[in-house]
Design a protein around this motif. Structure first.
Motif, PDB file in Angstrom:
ATOM      1  N   UNK A 771     -18.741 -77.182 -34.971  1.00 35.19           N
ATOM      2  CA  UNK A 771     -18.448 -78.520 -36.063  1.00 35.19           C
ATOM      3  C   UNK A 771     -17.409 -78.289 -37.025  1.00 35.19           C
ATOM      4  N   UNK A 772     -16.166 -79.154 -36.873  1.00 35.53           N
ATOM      5  CA  UNK A 772     -14.673 -79.137 -37.146  1.00 35.53           C
ATOM      6  C   UNK A 772     -14.171 -80.125 -37.217  1.00 35.53           C
ATOM      7  N   UNK A 773     -12.896 -79.552 -38.036  1.00 37.59           N
ATOM      8  CA  UNK A 773     -11.999 -80.851 -37.417  1.00 37.59           C
ATOM      9  C   UNK A 773     -11.092 -80.852 -36.447  1.00 37.59           C
ATOM     10  N   UNK A 774     -10.983 -81.194 -35.662  1.00 36.77           N
ATOM     11  CA  UNK A 774     -10.347 -80.929 -34.011  1.00 36.77           C
ATOM     12  C   UNK A 774      -8.282 -81.280 -34.723  1.00 36.77           C
ATOM     13  N   UNK A 775      -7.978 -81.355 -35.921  1.00 36.72           N
ATOM     14  CA  UNK A 775      -7.009 -81.050 -35.974  1.00 36.72           C
ATOM     15  C   UNK A 775      -6.629 -79.444 -35.864  1.00 36.72           C
ATOM     16  N   UNK A 776      -7.901 -79.134 -36.237  1.00 38.28           N
ATOM     17  CA  UNK A 776      -7.614 -77.405 -37.118  1.00 38.28           C
ATOM     18  C   UNK A 776      -7.429 -76.618 -35.733  1.00 38.28           C
ATOM     19  N   UNK A 777      -6.813 -75.048 -35.607  1.00 38.61           N
ATOM     20  CA  UNK A 777      -7.176 -74.747 -33.794  1.00 38.61           C
ATOM     21  C   UNK A 777      -8.306 -74.496 -33.264  1.00 38.61           C
ATOM     22  N   UNK A 778      -8.058 -74.638 -32.208  1.00 42.70           N
ATOM     23  CA  UNK A 778      -9.774 -74.535 -31.036  1.00 42.70           C
ATOM     24  C   UNK A 778     -10.273 -73.340 -30.959  1.00 42.70           C
ATOM     25  N   UNK A 779     -11.341 -73.412 -30.457  1.00 41.45           N
ATOM     26  CA  UNK A 779     -12.464 -71.691 -30.037  1.00 41.45           C
ATOM     27  C   UNK A 779     -11.617 -71.466 -28.790  1.00 41.45           C
ATOM     28  N   UNK A 780     -11.628 -69.899 -28.458  1.00 46.38           N
ATOM     29  CA  UNK A 780     -10.732 -69.698 -27.819  1.00 46.38           C
ATOM     30  C   UNK A 780     -11.628 -70.578 -26.682  1.00 46.38           C
ATOM     31  N   UNK A 781     -13.119 -70.082 -26.481  1.00 46.55           N
ATOM     32  CA  UNK A 781     -13.537 -70.797 -25.458  1.00 46.55           C
ATOM     33  C   UNK A 781     -13.499 -71.849 -24.324  1.00 46.55           C
ATOM     34  N   UNK A 782     -12.176 -73.177 -25.462  1.00 46.88           N
ATOM     35  CA  UNK A 782     -12.231 -73.875 -24.370  1.00 46.88           C
ATOM     36  C   UNK A 782     -10.648 -73.792 -23.881  1.00 46.88           C
ATOM     37  N   UNK A 783     -10.469 -73.410 -22.056  1.00 45.65           N
ATOM     38  CA  UNK A 783     -10.089 -73.038 -21.993  1.00 45.65           C
ATOM     39  C   UNK A 783      -9.442 -73.769 -20.209  1.00 45.65           C
ATOM     40  N   UNK A 784      -8.263 -74.099 -19.952  1.00 49.17           N
ATOM     41  CA  UNK A 784      -7.996 -74.303 -18.540  1.00 49.17           C
ATOM     42  C   UNK A 784      -8.611 -75.485 -18.250  1.00 49.17           C
ATOM     43  N   UNK A 823     -11.867 -88.097 -47.001  1.00 52.80           N
ATOM     44  CA  UNK A 823      -9.878 -87.693 -46.775  1.00 52.80           C
ATOM     45  C   UNK A 823      -9.587 -86.612 -45.357  1.00 52.80           C
ATOM     46  N   UNK A 824     -10.413 -86.488 -45.395  1.00 54.07           N
ATOM     47  CA  UNK A 824     -10.080 -85.359 -43.811  1.00 54.07           C
ATOM     48  C   UNK A 824     -10.278 -85.874 -42.751  1.00 54.07           C
ATOM     49  N   UNK A 825     -11.318 -87.240 -42.829  1.00 60.56           N
ATOM     50  CA  UNK A 825     -11.419 -87.871 -41.571  1.00 60.56           C
ATOM     51  C   UNK A 825      -9.855 -88.622 -40.597  1.00 60.56           C
ATOM     52  N   UNK A 826      -9.910 -88.706 -39.681  1.00 61.01           N
ATOM     53  CA  UNK A 826      -8.658 -89.423 -38.832  1.00 61.01           C
ATOM     54  C   UNK A 826      -8.741 -90.438 -38.812  1.00 61.01           C
ATOM     55  N   UNK A 827      -9.976 -91.138 -39.439  1.00 60.31           N
ATOM     56  CA  UNK A 827     -10.032 -92.663 -39.597  1.00 60.31           C
ATOM     57  C   UNK A 827      -9.435 -92.813 -40.524  1.00 60.31           C
ATOM     58  N   UNK A 828      -9.333 -92.163 -42.044  1.00 58.00           N
ATOM     59  CA  UNK A 828      -8.696 -92.266 -43.014  1.00 58.00           C
ATOM     60  C   UNK A 828      -7.195 -91.788 -43.236  1.00 58.00           C
ATOM     61  N   UNK A 829      -6.344 -90.483 -42.315  1.00 59.97           N
ATOM     62  CA  UNK A 829      -5.320 -89.529 -41.936  1.00 59.97           C
ATOM     63  C   UNK A 829      -4.348 -90.370 -41.218  1.00 59.97           C
ATOM     64  N   UNK A 830      -5.526 -91.559 -40.423  1.00 55.36           N
ATOM     65  CA  UNK A 830      -4.404 -92.272 -39.222  1.00 55.36           C
ATOM     66  C   UNK A 830      -3.143 -92.758 -39.918  1.00 55.36           C
ATOM     67  N   UNK A 831      -4.128 -93.761 -41.182  1.00 58.29           N
ATOM     68  CA  UNK A 831      -3.534 -94.459 -41.382  1.00 58.29           C
ATOM     69  C   UNK A 831      -2.388 -94.413 -42.574  1.00 58.29           C
ATOM     70  N   UNK A 832      -1.437 -92.903 -42.287  1.00 63.09           N
ATOM     71  CA  UNK A 832      -0.744 -92.975 -43.151  1.00 63.09           C
ATOM     72  C   UNK A 832       0.367 -92.426 -42.217  1.00 63.09           C
ATOM     73  N   UNK A 833      -0.281 -92.560 -40.898  1.00 62.73           N
ATOM     74  CA  UNK A 833       0.756 -92.720 -39.249  1.00 62.73           C
ATOM     75  C   UNK A 833      -0.262 -91.617 -38.663  1.00 62.73           C
ATOM     76  N   UNK A 834       0.479 -91.139 -37.044  1.00 59.44           N
ATOM     77  CA  UNK A 834      -0.319 -91.277 -36.219  1.00 59.44           C
ATOM     78  C   UNK A 834       0.153 -89.220 -36.118  1.00 59.44           C
ATOM     79  N   UNK A 835       0.719 -89.504 -36.568  1.00 64.65           N
ATOM     80  CA  UNK A 835       1.139 -88.035 -36.123  1.00 64.65           C
ATOM     81  C   UNK A 835       0.306 -86.910 -36.668  1.00 64.65           C
ATOM     82  N   UNK A 836      -0.927 -87.321 -36.949  1.00 63.72           N
ATOM     83  CA  UNK A 836      -1.894 -86.123 -37.646  1.00 63.72           C
ATOM     84  C   UNK A 836      -2.415 -86.027 -36.061  1.00 63.72           C
TER      85      UNK A 836
END
Length: 912
Positions: A771-784, A823-836
């Protein structure tokens, strides 16, 4: 004067700060012939701080081939080919040859072009080429003094000798961008990465300058010169940048790198820069500012950055405003002199230790960090602070964790352990043992070992990415520690040969001397990938083409609403991807034994399809409601564990009576209707009790998540299983019908029994969800991993948090959360720009295998083409495999009155 007489006039142009003197200016339009120009810079024409002056050589209609041969060459290369070092020498040589300067230059250049321009005997003869100082007179090169770099001439010669014809050239340790900028100037594609964000900033500013139209370059140059006046005349009127001041104290403590006067000027200039409205102009001006910081400081670069000694202090310090103004004028002057290039430049990642490259790279030209103890981040700490990358003392350490271990300050126990054992070598073992016996600091042997482990990791993806016969050209130097010689070049060759490369060449560039008098050398190592044939992903492409053509999820069978494993219906959820589409995407890009991630998991549809096939599945989800459902579906459940949870829940509810405070808080939730209008009072009391029970129990327990997901499903709906009055099963519309008590435990047990009867098969492989924000650093287990497949919230669709409001409340949200959390959710944040999406795309590139895929399932509407916008953000990291749209105007709305204005589903497929 007739046309014949005109040809006898000396045709040369001398650009000066006060204007342009052209002896043939009045003849520029004679005959309307096509004429090209090439400027050559000379140090003895540099009048003052306003910039360099250059001789512009004119090439007429008959000189087209000659111009094409030399237009990409640097001033240093052109001076060398002409055979002069100064403008004075050029004047004398032309006079002795009894011809004009323009004609003399073209004669000498023609002679070299006719002879092949470059011979083996002439390559690397000038030791200055392999240092940063070798390009000090070239445009762009001197924008930022990156002392660890080399000259554009060196890159050109390496390319000409070893990589001629290469279209895509990578530098994974780009520094100030000399390699990619030179390759871009050749009309090719320069690819780059660097872990230092200062370097990325400088390279992007240079590439911007090179890609601007002539009109824009003139406009930007004028704005930079206007900024000179603002800095000189009005800087004191601007406020000091308080945030920058705070970060200085937090990062550097009581260290005083600047005099009070210069420090105040720097803070005010930062405020001026922040108010520049045109981002490109601000980017160029920031380079001028960082170029001026050290000259205006009490520091000096002498190998490493350090405080000036007494004798050095007596020579004085530059005034920051004056240095900044001079740098602005330098950049403005270069903008006017530059010519656009047909080449391109792209960022492909940051840390060379984590990059996964495109499998279509023709050559690599690079100079990785030397094993010399240099602290590359410490050397740029002042500039990093000014650009806002340092806000605490820990930030420098965080950068060093991502970098190749080249200095003792880079050595940490955790870092060494994580990178240990990647390169096994008897020669390295012996060297490390000898150093350990005599080293004054035991971090030195650890540094040496970790350095070569890191270089192994940096070179490993290069082998997979290079085309057949692709070359890796590495500028490197050896070292001595405690009298023990470390033959860096030989060990890197060993690493390369272990990976599958063959040594093509080993050239001494220049000789150096260690502090104890041992002779060292700077060398160029050239490795080549042998011809073994490239592995094409034919099956992937053919499967994808079949999917595009047939759209199987719209054919009888897969088109059915209830297609797929019954656990897809563990809990209904608005916005859920159709399982049939998820199944096809997993089949194409993951397969049965692969690995994948969905960073917008929702209720786990894509990851669950992967788990059903025995693939390794990973998922990220920010919503506490959806996270519980994903967790339940990606776990292999135990009946006994679930029964244990149900018994505890039933015991808890038997004694539970909601307090007035709990009821008051619940009734503050008002969407469509308040909660008490959905449920009989006894049922609402049980729901409040179950909500509290869930909050008190371990969310990492698969059994608890399974019960939680089942409870979410029965909260509202239009069937007898629902606890509410008649409503909608996807989103709770205002209820209708009579109030009647509905037992929570009775309906919950029935729902769970139906769900546990579902067969998930013997191949099912448990997945992992965070359970986390996908724009934060991802867990190390996710690799290769093989693929990242995801369907983020559509730009112009219904809001997820409103459609699922009752389940979010049950999962812990209170009334204030509905104001803050969205305000933390991508559907709201992407309204100000896709740099998210940038951190998601960047991390996907870092975690994917070479050639892996990032697949977006998106929504297209009249307001936004999501695929086009996200593709722009992805360009530095991925190449586009395919994009296509599938109309969905035919699709059913599941009884919902509004599912947004999405008219088509888009598939954006990117390949690393």
């Amino acid at each position: 004067m007739d046309g014949i007489a005109c040809k006898a006039i000396s045709q040369w142009t001398l650009r000066t700060p006060n204007g342009t003197y052209n002896q043939n200016e009045q003849l520029g339009n004679v005959g309307q012939a096509v004429q090209h120009h090439k400027t050559i810079y000379f140090s003895d024409l540099a009048g003052n701080h306003r910039g360099r002056r250059g001789l512009t050589v004119a090439f007429g209609p008959d000189d087209g081939d000659l111009f094409k041969s030399v237009e990409h060459l640097s001033s240093a290369r052109l001076r060398k080919l002409i055979g002069v070092d100064s403008f004075g020498e050029l004047e004398r040589a032309a006079r002795d040859a009894r011809t004009n300067i323009n004609h003399f230059c073209k004669i000498r250049l023609s002679e070299h072009v006719a002879s092949g321009l470059l011979t083996d005997e002439g390559a690397f003869k000038d030791p200055l080429q392999v240092t940063f100082a070798g390009g000090r007179h070239d445009p762009l090169h001197n924008w930022f003094p990156y002392l660890e770099g080399y000259s554009p001439d060196f890159v050109w010669e390496v390319y000409s000798r070893y990589c001629d014809g290469a279209e895509r050239v990578l530098d994974p340790f780009a520094g100030s961008g000399t390699t990619p900028m030179t390759i871009m100037g050749l009309g090719k594609t320069g690819l780059f990465s660097d872990v230092n964000p200062l370097c990325i900033h400088v390279i992007k500013a240079k590439s911007l300058a090179r890609t601007l139209s002539q009109e824009k370059r003139s406009e930007y140059a004028e704005k930079l010169l206007t900024l000179v006046k603002v800095a000189k005349d009005k800087a004191a009127n601007h406020p000091r940048h308080e945030k920058l001041d705070v970060s200085y104290r937090a990062t550097f403590g009581k260290s005083e790198f600047f005099s009070p006067e210069q420090y105040e000027a720097i803070l005010r200039v930062r405020s001026i820069l922040d108010r520049i409205g045109i981002s490109g102009v601000r980017q160029l001006a920031e380079v001028a500012a960082i170029r001026s910081l050290i000259p205006a400081s009490r520091l000096i670069r002498r190998g490493d950055l350090r405080f000036k000694r007494e004798a050095e202090e007596r020579r004085g310090t530059e005034n920051f405003i004056e240095a900044f103004s001079a740098s602005l004028e330098l950049i403005a002057n270069d903008l006017q002199e530059l010519t656009p290039s047909d080449g391109s430049i792209h960022q492909v990642g940051m840390s060379a230790l984590e990059n996964r490259y495109d499998d279509n790279i023709d050559a690599i030209i690079t100079s990785p960090p030397y094993l010399n103890g240099t602290n590359y981040f410490r050397n740029t700490k002042v500039e990093l602070w000014f650009l806002g990358y340092l806000n605490s003392k820990a930030d420098l350490s965080a950068f060093r964790e991502q970098a190749v271990t080249a200095g003792i300050n880079d050595v940490t126990k955790g870092k060494s352990n994580r990178r240990d054992g990647r390169f096994e070598s008897r020669k390295l073992d012996e060297i490390v043992r000898e150093i350990a016996e005599c080293a004054y600091d035991q971090r030195i042997p650890a540094m040496v070992r970790t350095y070569f482990n890191d270089m192994h990791e940096a070179l490993r993806p290069a082998f997979a990415a290079l085309t057949e016969h692709g070359r890796v050209c590495i500028d490197i130097g050896d070292s001595v520690y405690g009298g023990v010689h470390v033959p860096t070049d030989q060990l890197i060759v060993e690493i390369g040969e272990r990976l599958g490369f063959k040594l093509k060449d080993d050239v001494t560039l220049r000789e150096r001397m260690s502090r104890n008098g041992r002779k060292l050398r700077q060398s160029l190592i050239v490795l080549e990938k042998p011809s073994k044939g490239r592995v094409e992903r034919i099956s992937t492409r053919s499967r994808w083409q079949s999917f595009r053509t047939n759209l199987p999820h719209r054919k009888p069978g897969m088109a059915a609403r209830n297609w797929g494993n019954k656990l897809h219906s563990l809990c209904s959820y608005q916005g859920k991807l159709k399982p049939a589409i998820a199944s096809s995407l997993v089949d194409i890009f993951v397969g049965d034994d692969g690995s994948m991630l969905d960073p917008f998991s929702g209720v786990g549809t894509i990851a669950f399809e992967a788990s059903l096939r025995g693939a390794a599945s990973f998922a990220l989800e920010i919503s506490p409601s959806a996270f519980r459902i994903s967790h339940a579906k990606l776990s292999r459940q135990s009946r006994s564990d679930i029964e244990d949870v149900l018994e505890k829940l039933e015991a808890f509810l038997s004694d539970y009576r909601a307090s007035d405070f709990e009821m008051e808080r619940a009734l503050q939730i008002r969407f469509n209707k308040t909660l008490d209008e959905y449920f009989h009072p006894r049922t609402l009391n049980e729901i409040l009790g179950a909500r509290k029970f869930m909050a008190l129990n371990d969310c990492s327990s698969p059994a608890v998540s399974f019960v939680h997901a089942a409870l979410q499903h029965i909260l509202h709906g239009n069937r007898p299983y629902a606890l509410s009055r008649r409503s909608h099963p996807l989103t709770p519309y205002a209820p209708t019908g009579p109030f009647e008590y509905r037992s929570l435990m009775e309906r919950l047990r029935a729902k769970i029994e139906r769900s546990l009867d579902v067969d998930i098969g013997d191949r099912f492989r448990e997945g992992h969800v965070w359970q986390m924000d996908a724009t934060d650093p991802w867990p190390g287990e996710i690799n290769n991993i093989d693929a990242v497949i995801t369907s983020p919230p559509f730009f112009d669709s219904t809001r997820f948090y409103l459609g699922n409001w009752m389940r979010l409340w049950f999962s812990g949200w209170e009334a204030e959360d509905f104001r803050i959390q969205p305000q933390k959710y991508i559907d709201e944040r992407q309204k100000t720009g896709f740099d998210v999406y940038e951190p998601i795309i960047r991390q996907s590139r870092e975690r994917l295998k070479p050639g892996g895929f990032l697949v977006f399932h998106l929504g297209e509407s009249k307001k936004c083409d999501m695929a086009e916008e996200i593709e722009k953000i992805a360009q530095p990291f991925f190449r586009t495999f395919d994009v296509f749209s599938e109309s969905v105007e035919h699709c059913e709305k599941h009884g919902l009155r509004d599912k947004g204005s999405v008219t088509a589903h888009q598939y954006l497929v990117l390949q690393s």
